[in-house]
Design a protein around this motif. Structure first.
Motif, mmCIF file in Angstrom:
data_model
loop_
_atom_site.group_PDB
_atom_site.id
_atom_site.type_symbol
_atom_site.label_atom_id
_atom_site.label_comp_id
_atom_site.label_asym_id
_atom_site.label_seq_id
_atom_site.Cartn_x
_atom_site.Cartn_y
_atom_site.Cartn_z
ATOM 1 N N ALA A 87 12.174 5.841 18.704
ATOM 2 C CA ALA A 87 10.802 5.705 18.213
ATOM 3 C C ALA A 87 10.632 6.656 17.041
ATOM 4 C CB ALA A 87 9.779 6.020 19.296
ATOM 5 N N ILE A 88 9.924 6.202 16.019
ATOM 6 C CA ILE A 88 9.618 7.027 14.853
ATOM 7 C C ILE A 88 8.164 7.455 14.939
ATOM 8 C CG2 ILE A 88 9.427 7.069 12.338
ATOM 9 C CD1 ILE A 88 11.719 5.113 12.193
ATOM 10 N N LEU A 89 7.932 8.741 14.750
ATOM 11 C CA LEU A 89 6.587 9.308 14.773
ATOM 12 C C LEU A 89 6.206 9.675 13.347
ATOM 13 C CD1 LEU A 89 6.997 11.728 17.828
ATOM 14 C CD2 LEU A 89 6.619 9.244 17.818
ATOM 15 N N SER A 90 5.162 9.048 12.827
ATOM 16 C CA SER A 90 4.774 9.221 11.432
ATOM 17 C C SER A 90 3.328 9.689 11.338
ATOM 18 C CB SER A 90 4.935 7.897 10.671
ATOM 19 O OG SER A 90 4.446 7.992 9.355
ATOM 20 N N ARG A 91 3.022 10.376 10.271
ATOM 21 C CA ARG A 91 1.647 10.805 10.046
ATOM 22 C C ARG A 91 0.750 9.621 9.697
ATOM 23 N NH1 ARG A 91 -0.001 14.792 5.131
ATOM 24 N NH2 ARG A 91 1.321 13.248 4.119
ATOM 25 N N GLY A 92 1.298 8.587 9.044
ATOM 26 C CA GLY A 92 0.489 7.443 8.640
ATOM 27 C C GLY A 92 -0.401 7.754 7.464
ATOM 28 N N TYR A 93 0.137 8.491 6.493
ATOM 29 C CA TYR A 93 -0.661 8.905 5.338
ATOM 30 C C TYR A 93 -1.222 7.686 4.602
ATOM 31 C CZ TYR A 93 -1.960 11.197 0.988
ATOM 32 O OH TYR A 93 -2.652 11.655 -0.099
ATOM 33 N N GLY A 94 -2.498 7.783 4.215
ATOM 34 C CA GLY A 94 -3.142 6.725 3.456
ATOM 35 C C GLY A 94 -3.764 5.631 4.293
ATOM 36 N N THR A 96 -6.403 3.864 7.039
ATOM 37 C CA THR A 96 -7.845 3.973 7.246
ATOM 38 C C THR A 96 -8.179 4.552 8.613
ATOM 39 O OG1 THR A 96 -7.881 1.678 8.053
ATOM 40 C CG2 THR A 96 -8.329 2.036 5.703
ATOM 41 N N ARG A 97 -7.205 4.602 9.515
ATOM 42 C CA ARG A 97 -7.419 5.162 10.850
ATOM 43 C C ARG A 97 -6.645 6.468 11.000
ATOM 44 N NH1 ARG A 97 -6.189 0.391 15.079
ATOM 45 N NH2 ARG A 97 -6.086 2.230 16.438
ATOM 46 N N SER A 98 -7.162 7.349 11.857
ATOM 47 C CA SER A 98 -6.486 8.622 12.091
ATOM 48 C C SER A 98 -6.239 8.877 13.576
ATOM 49 C CB SER A 98 -7.311 9.775 11.501
ATOM 50 O OG SER A 98 -8.596 9.827 12.093
ATOM 51 N N ASP A 99 -6.495 7.893 14.420
ATOM 52 C CA ASP A 99 -6.264 8.077 15.849
ATOM 53 C C ASP A 99 -4.781 7.846 16.157
ATOM 54 O OD1 ASP A 99 -6.838 5.364 15.027
ATOM 55 O OD2 ASP A 99 -6.621 4.796 17.137
ATOM 56 N N PRO A 100 -4.283 8.363 17.272
ATOM 57 C CA PRO A 100 -2.898 8.060 17.666
ATOM 58 C C PRO A 100 -2.773 6.565 17.964
ATOM 59 C CG PRO A 100 -3.758 9.938 18.895
ATOM 60 C CD PRO A 100 -4.922 9.316 18.205
ATOM 61 N N ARG A 101 -1.784 5.894 17.369
ATOM 62 C CA ARG A 101 -1.713 4.439 17.502
ATOM 63 C C ARG A 101 -0.276 3.951 17.350
ATOM 64 N NH1 ARG A 101 -3.478 6.597 13.031
ATOM 65 N NH2 ARG A 101 -3.096 5.730 10.972
ATOM 66 N N VAL A 102 -0.042 2.772 17.900
ATOM 67 C CA VAL A 102 1.276 2.149 17.854
ATOM 68 C C VAL A 102 1.272 1.118 16.728
ATOM 69 C CG1 VAL A 102 2.965 0.763 19.108
ATOM 70 C CG2 VAL A 102 1.637 2.518 20.318
ATOM 71 N N GLY A 135 -0.107 8.967 13.527
ATOM 72 C CA GLY A 135 -1.299 9.757 13.791
ATOM 73 C C GLY A 135 -1.071 11.165 13.268
ATOM 74 N N PRO A 136 -2.132 11.903 12.983
ATOM 75 C CA PRO A 136 -1.960 13.232 12.396
ATOM 76 C C PRO A 136 -1.301 14.239 13.315
ATOM 77 C CG PRO A 136 -4.261 12.833 12.959
ATOM 78 C CD PRO A 136 -3.546 11.544 13.157
ATOM 79 N N ARG A 137 -1.416 14.064 14.640
ATOM 80 C CA ARG A 137 -0.829 15.001 15.603
ATOM 81 C C ARG A 137 0.384 14.338 16.258
ATOM 82 N NH1 ARG A 137 -3.303 16.047 19.887
ATOM 83 N NH2 ARG A 137 -2.321 18.093 20.213
ATOM 84 N N ARG A 138 1.557 14.596 15.673
ATOM 85 C CA ARG A 138 2.765 13.966 16.192
ATOM 86 C C ARG A 138 3.085 14.430 17.602
ATOM 87 N NH1 ARG A 138 4.526 13.598 10.861
ATOM 88 N NH2 ARG A 138 3.206 15.410 10.489
#
Length: 385
Positions: A87-94, A96-102, A135-138
């Motif tokens: 599994a890759i854990l990414s910040r998801g920069y850019g 529109t959402r900031s919640d932890p998500r798959v 999500g911002p909190r890996r």
């Protein structure tokens, strides 16, 4: 090149040096804050969470454009070849959402680039069978990956400064052609940390070595050995295919040879993209550069797409990057004259060092996750990629 890019990556003129002065003062504050945060983690006053699986971090020292995404793909592929559920854990920069998500559960893509971020969506599309979360909190993503999705190896994307999640291996990617820019910290330069931070790394990965001065590559090899005790991995950004805008049809690497092309990109270092396209035999007749992670509008793309093959001096094709393509609206991606260059990190030196570092990281993780007396503590055989 914008004025900021000229200050960060180029050789600024006298006026830019005047502009740089207040930024240097701000960078001293940034350095102090980064040093304090690092000291707190080093002393255990800030605690890093431990995942229930091996964690390999892919990161860099300078912001943007070092080539982390192709490296993440290469590392995830190697872990998968060892029988791991990755599994890759990414910040998801850019996004529109900031919640932890798959973004992808490894079987199906659940989110598009707006909600999931362009790089996570690209990783999910390039790596079937690999879960991608963002999500911002890996540290909050790790138990989702191991518990809900059954992952037994985690790749932490853009994780060198994200010390809230402990890792078993830190891979730091340096663009060999321009690793540290002007050498200054943000905001006076592109660096998040001084180069001395490489001592935290377990492995240095030099990207784009084919575009770098050989003497500079030699100096970077010495820096990597001194910091990590290992030879670095060295790679080139190798074009491997030319696709349609929907990333579904392959035209082959010869598709751009002799073509007059217009380039469209929203990436950190578009100059390297242009050199790649020219290396495929295309003639660049126009270039349209946007900020990194830019969300293209129909109004921005329409004149470029409409201008392809409309008259003398026009472009035969419009060419973009794979990361940009995943952000395109379906109607734009379906344009008949749009082409996408797919890039891989082609290792030219240091593959053995990479394999050794990954195997050592997996062994360390096994030792901390399984009691030594437990039968499962015995190492399992794994195929090499």
């Amino acid at each position: 090149m914008t004025s900021v890019e000229a200050i960060w990556w180029g050789r600024p003129g006298p006026l830019a040096r005047v502009v740089l002065l207040p930024l240097v003062l701000a960078s001293l504050l940034f350095r102090a804050a980064a040093a304090l945060r690092g000291w707190l983690y080093d002393r255990g006053l800030l605690r890093a969470a431990r995942a229930a699986a091996p964690v390999v971090s892919i990161g860099n020292v300078a912001v943007g454009g070092a080539g982390k995404t192709p490296v993440a793909i290469a590392v995830a592929t190697r872990l998968g070849a060892r029988g791991r559920r990755v599994a890759i854990l990414s910040r998801g920069y850019g996004a529109t959402r900031s919640d932890p998500r798959v973004v992808s559960d490894g079987r199906a893509l659940r989110l598009g680039p707006d909600a999931g971020g362009d790089e996570p969506v690209l990783l999910a599309r390039r790596l079937p069978g690999v879960a991608v979360l963002c999500g911002p909190r890996r540290a909050a993503l790790a138990p989702m990956a191991t518990g809900d999705l059954g992952a037994d190896a985690l790749v932490l994307d853009d994780g060198f400064q994200h010390r809230a999640l402990a890792r078993d291996l830190d891979v730091v990617v340096l663009d060999a052609a321009n690793p540290f820019g002007n050498g200054r910290l943000l905001p006076a330069g592109p660096n998040r940390e001084p180069r001395a931070a490489l001592r935290r790394a377990g492995l240095v990965w030099l990207s784009r070595v084919d575009l770098a001065d050989p003497a500079e590559v030699d100096a970077l090899r010495a820096l990597a050995r001194a910091a990590t005790g290992r030879e670095p991995v060295e790679s080139r950004h190798a074009p491997v295919d030319v696709l349609d805008g929907a990333l579904e049809r392959s035209f082959g690497l010869g598709a751009l040879r002799g073509a007059r092309v217009a380039l469209v990109s929203g990436i950190a270092r578009p100059g390297a993209f242009r050199r790649t396209v020219e290396g495929l035999g295309a003639e660049v007749v126009s270039e349209h550069r946007f900020p990194d992670h830019h969300r293209f509008t129909a109004a921005e793309l329409a004149p470029v797409l409409a201008g392809a093959a409309t008259g003398p001096g026009g472009a035969d094709l419009v060419v973009t990057t794979e990361k940009d393509a995943v952000r395109l609206a379906p109607a734009d991606a379906a344009h008949a004259r749009l082409r996408v260059v797919r890039i891989d990190a082609q290792i030219v030196r240091g593959a053995d060092a990479l394999d050794a570092a990954l195997d050592a990281a997996l062994a360390r993780a096994a030792a901390r996750l399984v009691p030594p007396s437990h039968p499962a503590a015995a190492p399992r055989a794994a195929a090499r990629p």
